[in-house]
Design a protein around this motif. Structure first.
Motif, mmCIF file in Angstrom:
data_model
loop_
_atom_site.group_PDB
_atom_site.id
_atom_site.type_symbol
_atom_site.label_atom_id
_atom_site.label_comp_id
_atom_site.label_asym_id
_atom_site.label_seq_id
_atom_site.Cartn_x
_atom_site.Cartn_y
_atom_site.Cartn_z
ATOM 1 N N THR A 8 29.808 36.502 37.022
ATOM 2 C CA THR A 8 31.167 37.034 36.980
ATOM 3 C C THR A 8 31.939 36.361 38.099
ATOM 4 N N GLU A 51 35.694 38.508 27.674
ATOM 5 C CA GLU A 51 36.915 38.431 28.464
ATOM 6 C C GLU A 51 37.833 39.558 28.037
ATOM 7 N N ILE A 67 35.623 30.650 36.977
ATOM 8 C CA ILE A 67 36.226 31.829 36.383
ATOM 9 C C ILE A 67 37.479 32.184 37.162
ATOM 10 N N LYS A 117 30.024 36.908 31.975
ATOM 11 C CA LYS A 117 29.229 35.892 31.298
ATOM 12 C C LYS A 117 27.772 36.188 31.578
ATOM 13 N N LYS A 144 36.273 38.551 33.363
ATOM 14 C CA LYS A 144 35.374 37.823 32.476
ATOM 15 C C LYS A 144 33.940 38.101 32.885
#
Length: 169
Positions: A64, A25, A45, A32, A30
């Motif tokens: 994302t 982040e 998110i 992931k 962010k």
């Protein structure tokens, strides 16, 4: 947002490591990454409506705020973007660091930067300072042109030969 090379390095590191999940982040975005996952999971998110994704093969995926993309697809997109970026920068001159040290964009912390994107420079123009062993070395442009991109941040450690600026002659 991360640069193409930084995302590529993250993918490589996650791909080579034994971890199955990685979350990054920064400034409201962010990333992931999950790999070796064969299950259904829910991700939320930045107040985006919940998405349910089912992965049926043990293929690495990246989640994302945009729809999920496999790591292979992302790698291909990054390669295409990097190729396009290299094509755009082939006629640009790189001002590189002549030494290992700390990059400073201005003479003092409260002063204006020597150059910014769009600044016109001459061969004798000072573009930054690189501090090495308590000596502040003024770096000159060595070319006439316009600053297209600043590649280093003030206070960042730089290596010998590391590009600091891209200049359009």
């Amino acid at each position: 947002m991360l640069k193409v090379q930084e995302i590529r390095e993250l993918i490589k590191l996650v791909d080579q490591s034994s971890i199955d999940e990685f979350v990054y982040e920064n400034e409201g975005s962010k990333i992931k990454m999950k790999k070796n996952v064969a299950a259904t999971y829910v991700s939320q998110i930045n107040s985006v409506p919940q998405e349910v994704e089912t992965v049926s093969t043990p293929q690495p995926v990246l989640t994302t705020a945009t729809p999920s993309v496999t790591i292979q697809e992302l790698k291909q997109e990054l390669q295409e973007a990097e190729t396009a970026n290299q094509a755009d920068t082939t006629n640009l001159h790189k001002i590189v660091s002549p030494m290992v040290g700390t990059f400073y964009a201005s003479p003092t912390p409260d002063a204006d930067q020597y150059v910014k994107i769009g600044s016109t420079v001459t061969k004798d123009s000072i573009v930054c300072i690189v501090e090495a062993m308590k000596l502040f070395n003024e770096i000159e442009a060595e070319i006439n042109g316009e600053i297209v991109e600043v590649l280093a941040k003030s206070g960042q450690l730089v290596e010998y030969g590391q590009p600091l600026f891209l200049v359009k002659p």
